[in-house]
Motif scaffolding. Structure first.
Motif, mmCIF file in Angstrom:
data_model
loop_
_atom_site.group_PDB
_atom_site.id
_atom_site.type_symbol
_atom_site.label_atom_id
_atom_site.label_comp_id
_atom_site.label_asym_id
_atom_site.label_seq_id
_atom_site.Cartn_x
_atom_site.Cartn_y
_atom_site.Cartn_z
ATOM 1 N N GLU A 181 7.227 10.417 -1.411
ATOM 2 C CA GLU A 181 7.766 9.312 -0.609
ATOM 3 C C GLU A 181 8.258 9.778 0.752
ATOM 4 O OE1 GLU A 181 10.332 6.335 -2.383
ATOM 5 O OE2 GLU A 181 9.783 7.027 -4.387
ATOM 6 N N ASN A 182 8.812 10.992 0.817
ATOM 7 C CA ASN A 182 9.338 11.468 2.091
ATOM 8 C C ASN A 182 8.239 11.922 3.056
ATOM 9 O OD1 ASN A 182 8.565 13.764 0.746
ATOM 10 N ND2 ASN A 182 10.463 14.907 1.124
ATOM 11 N N ARG A 183 7.002 11.801 2.636
ATOM 12 C CA ARG A 183 5.883 12.156 3.502
ATOM 13 C C ARG A 183 5.025 10.912 3.812
ATOM 14 N NH1 ARG A 183 4.908 17.385 4.244
ATOM 15 N NH2 ARG A 183 2.630 17.193 4.367
ATOM 16 N N ILE A 184 5.675 9.765 3.735
ATOM 17 C CA ILE A 184 5.008 8.493 4.061
ATOM 18 C C ILE A 184 5.820 7.786 5.139
ATOM 19 C CG2 ILE A 184 4.297 6.233 3.192
ATOM 20 C CD1 ILE A 184 3.991 7.499 0.428
ATOM 21 N N ARG A 185 5.149 7.368 6.230
ATOM 22 C CA ARG A 185 5.800 6.583 7.276
ATOM 23 C C ARG A 185 5.121 5.219 7.343
ATOM 24 N NH1 ARG A 185 7.823 8.570 13.134
ATOM 25 N NH2 ARG A 185 9.410 9.394 11.705
ATOM 26 N N THR A 186 5.944 4.148 7.279
ATOM 27 C CA THR A 186 5.424 2.778 7.317
ATOM 28 C C THR A 186 5.955 2.072 8.556
ATOM 29 O OG1 THR A 186 5.388 2.698 4.887
ATOM 30 C CG2 THR A 186 5.249 0.607 6.055
ATOM 31 N N LEU A 187 5.050 1.546 9.375
ATOM 32 C CA LEU A 187 5.390 0.806 10.590
ATOM 33 C C LEU A 187 4.916 -0.646 10.417
ATOM 34 C CD1 LEU A 187 4.141 3.396 13.247
ATOM 35 C CD2 LEU A 187 6.431 3.196 12.250
ATOM 36 N N VAL A 188 5.871 -1.616 10.607
ATOM 37 C CA VAL A 188 5.541 -3.033 10.433
ATOM 38 C C VAL A 188 6.023 -3.806 11.653
ATOM 39 C CG1 VAL A 188 5.939 -5.089 9.024
ATOM 40 C CG2 VAL A 188 5.620 -2.878 7.932
ATOM 41 N N ASP A 189 5.133 -4.658 12.195
ATOM 42 C CA ASP A 189 5.421 -5.549 13.320
ATOM 43 C C ASP A 189 6.029 -4.807 14.520
ATOM 44 O OD1 ASP A 189 4.175 -7.792 12.475
ATOM 45 O OD2 ASP A 189 5.963 -8.869 11.837
ATOM 46 N N ASP A 190 7.314 -5.119 14.880
ATOM 47 C CA ASP A 190 7.832 -4.583 16.139
ATOM 48 C C ASP A 190 7.926 -3.061 16.145
ATOM 49 O OD1 ASP A 190 9.840 -4.530 14.292
ATOM 50 O OD2 ASP A 190 11.361 -5.435 15.582
ATOM 51 N N SER A 191 8.021 -2.422 14.997
ATOM 52 C CA SER A 191 8.015 -0.949 14.971
ATOM 53 C C SER A 191 6.600 -0.401 15.118
ATOM 54 C CB SER A 191 8.645 -0.440 13.671
ATOM 55 O OG SER A 191 7.857 -0.824 12.544
ATOM 56 N N ALA A 192 5.615 -1.314 14.989
ATOM 57 C CA ALA A 192 4.219 -0.900 15.116
ATOM 58 C C ALA A 192 3.683 -1.277 16.499
ATOM 59 C CB ALA A 192 3.388 -1.556 14.019
ATOM 60 N N ASP A 193 4.513 -1.095 17.538
ATOM 61 C CA ASP A 193 3.999 -1.309 18.889
ATOM 62 C C ASP A 193 3.221 -0.080 19.334
ATOM 63 O OD1 ASP A 193 6.019 0.505 19.230
ATOM 64 O OD2 ASP A 193 7.215 -0.735 20.581
ATOM 65 N N GLU A 194 2.671 -0.132 20.523
ATOM 66 C CA GLU A 194 1.798 0.976 20.979
ATOM 67 C C GLU A 194 2.555 2.299 20.994
ATOM 68 O OE1 GLU A 194 -1.253 1.942 24.674
ATOM 69 O OE2 GLU A 194 0.503 0.672 25.013
ATOM 70 N N LYS A 195 3.753 2.313 21.542
ATOM 71 C CA LYS A 195 4.527 3.551 21.618
ATOM 72 C C LYS A 195 4.875 4.058 20.228
ATOM 73 C CE LYS A 195 8.902 3.584 22.732
ATOM 74 N NZ LYS A 195 10.198 3.542 23.479
ATOM 75 N N GLY A 196 5.277 3.171 19.331
ATOM 76 C CA GLY A 196 5.662 3.591 17.998
ATOM 77 C C GLY A 196 4.515 4.231 17.240
ATOM 78 N N ILE A 197 3.327 3.681 17.391
ATOM 79 C CA ILE A 197 2.170 4.239 16.686
ATOM 80 C C ILE A 197 1.774 5.587 17.266
ATOM 81 C CG2 ILE A 197 -0.264 3.874 16.167
ATOM 82 C CD1 ILE A 197 0.297 0.858 16.135
ATOM 83 N N LEU A 198 1.720 5.687 18.630
ATOM 84 C CA LEU A 198 1.296 6.940 19.271
ATOM 85 C C LEU A 198 2.284 8.065 18.997
ATOM 86 C CD1 LEU A 198 -0.053 5.612 22.697
ATOM 87 C CD2 LEU A 198 -1.365 6.409 20.705
ATOM 88 N N LEU A 199 3.594 7.781 19.041
ATOM 89 C CA LEU A 199 4.581 8.811 18.751
ATOM 90 C C LEU A 199 4.503 9.257 17.290
ATOM 91 C CD1 LEU A 199 7.717 7.584 20.748
ATOM 92 C CD2 LEU A 199 6.249 9.556 21.241
ATOM 93 N N SER A 200 4.221 8.322 16.366
ATOM 94 C CA SER A 200 4.107 8.686 14.959
ATOM 95 C C SER A 200 2.937 9.637 14.745
ATOM 96 C CB SER A 200 3.925 7.417 14.111
ATOM 97 O OG SER A 200 5.077 6.612 14.162
ATOM 98 N N VAL A 201 1.858 9.460 15.516
ATOM 99 C CA VAL A 201 0.693 10.342 15.375
ATOM 100 C C VAL A 201 0.950 11.691 16.034
ATOM 101 C CG1 VAL A 201 -1.728 10.655 15.993
ATOM 102 C CG2 VAL A 201 -0.930 8.433 15.162
ATOM 103 N N GLN A 202 1.390 11.635 17.283
ATOM 104 C CA GLN A 202 1.506 12.873 18.058
ATOM 105 C C GLN A 202 2.739 13.692 17.692
ATOM 106 O OE1 GLN A 202 1.217 11.914 22.249
ATOM 107 N NE2 GLN A 202 -0.716 10.781 21.995
ATOM 108 N N PHE A 229 0.837 -1.213 0.000
ATOM 109 C CA PHE A 229 0.000 0.000 0.000
ATOM 110 C C PHE A 229 0.866 1.254 0.000
ATOM 111 C CE2 PHE A 229 -2.562 3.381 1.784
ATOM 112 C CZ PHE A 229 -3.727 3.254 1.031
ATOM 113 N N ALA A 230 2.073 1.168 0.576
ATOM 114 C CA ALA A 230 2.968 2.327 0.557
ATOM 115 C C ALA A 230 3.287 2.748 -0.874
ATOM 116 C CB ALA A 230 4.244 2.010 1.324
ATOM 117 N N ASP A 231 3.413 1.797 -1.794
ATOM 118 C CA ASP A 231 3.655 2.123 -3.200
ATOM 119 C C ASP A 231 2.409 2.734 -3.836
ATOM 120 O OD1 ASP A 231 6.304 1.225 -3.202
ATOM 121 O OD2 ASP A 231 5.687 -0.844 -3.592
ATOM 122 N N TYR A 232 1.235 2.258 -3.477
ATOM 123 C CA TYR A 232 -0.004 2.844 -4.008
ATOM 124 C C TYR A 232 -0.202 4.264 -3.477
ATOM 125 C CZ TYR A 232 -1.609 -1.353 -6.377
ATOM 126 O OH TYR A 232 -1.742 -2.403 -7.257
ATOM 127 N N ALA A 233 0.285 4.515 -2.245
ATOM 128 C CA ALA A 233 0.183 5.872 -1.703
ATOM 129 C C ALA A 233 0.989 6.850 -2.551
ATOM 130 C CB ALA A 233 0.675 5.898 -0.254
#
Length: 616
Positions: free
Chosen positions: A413-434, A401-405
């Motif tokens: 491309e420099n305005r897309i962040r992709t988090l997969v498995d261990d990088s997509a833990d609770e802290k990683g997702i919340l920090l990416s948003v906030q 989906f990152a390629d479709y974005a």
């Protein structure tokens, strides 16, 4: 002895010696004078030269005795290799045979006692035959011609052609072979193919192959011909019929006679070998080879003429009905001998093509217009630390989906962040948003896209819906999972122009497979529809009590696959080079319902008219 007496006696002594030698020679070759092809005819070999004897022996086994008697060495093609030094009697015979016939010599009864000296009488034969001149001049020559004509008429085409044509393939000019030439012309055969067939087949040589000591004597089958040196049966005719039967029996069993056994073209039967016979559905294929020393004339398969190569190889295709078919393969050689073989073809049913195929995803089709102010947060969680139940293909969904974005939503491309498995833990997702998303967003200008593929779960009362991060626990949702409405509220604080969320998850407690996230909750929970913030458009993979399933054929989530496939252009229903949220949802929903057999229905909340993809 005085010269005058010697001059008077010498002619008479020479004549007596010649007559005695002729009598002995005539008796020693009776076996060579018999041909039993279709009756018995006498051919006198005494009048033939050594070259002619070799030629006759090349076609008639009976003449081999004459070859032995004269101690000749003959080549395979019937030409003379060498003769032994001529004795006086042989020289006289050869001279007499080569001279034009004037008078016929006949051997009568015993002559009067010789008047030669006592010394000469001791060396002369005991009974001297009388030599006299026959009055019927040329009658024996005429009988000889009649015999040759009869012989020629009884020969098969191949040996007839061997006698009628020389080594270069030209008609023989010698009068000794005129009967054979005349018979070939009478039959209307050119002997071109016959000569070729003879030379290309296993024709045995009259002369044995030479060894290191030089040319060896003529090879004779002892069972057929016995020389007068080893047997007292020189006065018995040879049984050529029995030899023919032996050769035919060998040919009928497929055996080939050894070299030296026979000098004729051996009667043969075409040998048919089937290399393969199979079918694919109704199409059958037979491959094989036909071998025959006499040469292959015609090949038919199922009654149809079939071409074959120089080695007898062939391949033919035929229809094979349900239940199979038996095909007849027939071969005819140049001698007219036929052989046939049945070949069974059973129809092999093709496995039913029940597998459903889907086009491969390709974000590079139809270039889209760039959206420089847009940004995307893409999350894929396939494995979890607090539950053994995986979300099949979630990581693949996120990465593709990152390629479709980039290619379809037009996001740099420099305005897309992709988090997969261990990088997509609770802290990683919340920090990416906030942190990242808030800082990268341009208030009032940015279009924000959220993609999540993984497990979702609803609270026991169905009031709240959670997204499970990599380290989230299904049993501690309120402490380790992301509450969806709180996540949306944090995103809306960035003050974007629009937010579009694609959620390939469900909240029923079931998974993309057949398991459940919490064993104590076997009954699926139906999540209640919740309000979304203003400016949000949310497309989910399934209803509140349904399961988001994978599409195994493409190794993607079913929702994610048709979402991306629709963005390639398939969802542009009105062909106006742009895809709205409503068009994309309609395309995804139609295909997911079909492939899930109605058990999964994607849902849409928000602005259905929002344009998501603009093609150039």
């Amino acid at each position: 002895m005085p010269p005058s007496i010697w001059a008077a006696v010498m002619p008479f002594a020479t004549c007596l010696f010649f007559a005695a030698t002729l009598s002995v020679a005539t008796l020693s070759v009776v076996a060579a004078n018999t041909f039993s092809g279709s009756g018995s005819s006498l051919i006198n070999p005494d009048s033939k030269s050594d070259e002619a004897v070799c030629k006759f022996a090349a076609a008639l086994p009976a003449w081999r005795a004459e070859v032995l008697r004269r101690q000749l060495k003959c080549a395979e093609d019937g030409s003379l290799i060498s003769s032994p030094p001529s004795t006086p009697a042989q020289a006289t015979l050869e001279a007499e045979a080569s001279a034009p016939p004037k008078k016929n010599l006949e051997i009568a009864g015993p002559s009067a006692p010789s008047t030669a000296s006592d010394e000469k009488k001791e060396t002369a034969p005991a009974a001297e035959p009388e030599i006299r001149v026959s009055e019927n001049m040329g009658d024996e020559a005429k009988d000889d011609d009649t015999t040759l004509t009869s012989l020629a008429s009884n020969l098969d085409d191949s040996p007839l052609c061997r006698m009628a044509k020389d080594k270069s393939g030209e008609w023989r000019q010698s009068a000794a072979f005129s009967a054979f030439v005349d018979e070939a012309l009478r039959r209307g055969i050119s002997c071109g193919n016959k000569i070729g067939a003879t030379e290309s087949t296993e024709v045995n040589s009259i002369a044995a192959k030479p060894d290191d000591s030089g040319p060896s004597p003529v090879a004779i089958d002892e069972n057929v011909v016995t020389s007068n040196q080893n047997s007292d049966r020189s006065d018995q005719p040879m049984d050529i019929d029995s030899e023919d039967k032996a050769v035919q029996t060998a040919a009928g069993t497929g055996a080939q006679p050894d070299k030296g056994d026979d000098i004729r073209v051996v009667a043969s039967i075409p040998e048919i070998s089937i290399l393969s016979a199979n079918s694919v559905g109704p199409q059958g294929t037979i491959k094989g080879r036909v071998i025959d020393i006499a040469g292959l004339a015609e090949l038919r398969v199922d009654g149809r003429l079939v071409p074959f190569d120089s080695e007898g190889g062939f391949a033919v295709q035929t229809y094979v009905p349900d239940g199979g078919i038996t095909i007849l393969v027939e071969a005819v050689n140049r001698l007219g001998t036929t052989n046939s073989r049945d070949v069974r073809l059973d129809r092999m049913l093709e496995p039913a093509a029940t597998a459903i195929t889907f086009d491969r995803l390709n974000p590079l089709t139809r270039k889209a217009i760039s959206n420089e102010d847009a940004l995307a947060l893409i999350i894929g969680v396939e494995t979890y630390t607090e539950t053994p139940v995986n979300a099949a293909y979630a990581n693949s969904d996120a990465r593709v989906f990152a390629d479709y974005a980039v290619q379809k939503l037009g996001i740099p491309e420099n305005r897309i962040r992709t988090l997969v498995d261990d990088s997509a833990d609770e802290k990683g997702i919340l920090l990416s948003v906030q942190d990242w998303l808030h800082r990268a967003s341009r208030p009032g200008k940015s279009d924000i896209y959220i993609f999540f593929a993984g497990h979702g779960l609803a609270s026991e009362d169905g009031e709240d819906m959670y997204l499970l991060p990599h380290d989230g626990s299904p049993r501690l949702l309120d402490r380790t999972a992301l509450l969806r409405k709180e996540l949306f509220q944090d995103i809306s604080k960035a003050n974007p122009r629009s937010v579009t969320a694609f959620l390939d998850t469900c909240y029923s407690g079931t998974t993309r497979g057949t398991g459940t996230l919490i064993a104590s909750r076997p009954i699926a929970i139906r999540a209640r529809e919740q309000a979304i913030p203003e400016g949000f458009t949310v497309m989910t993979a399934a209803g509140g009590d349904q399961t988001a399933k994978p599409l195994e054929e493409v190794r993607h989530g079913m929702f994610s696959y048709f979402l991306m496939k629709g963005m390639e252009g398939d969802a542009d229903a009105n062909r106006d080079n742009q895809i709205t949220a409503g068009e994309l949802h309609a395309y995804v929903q139609r295909n997911v319902i079909q492939q899930s057999s109605g058990s999964q229905t994607p849902e849409l909340q928000g602005d259905a008219d929002r344009v998501l993809v603009r093609f150039q």
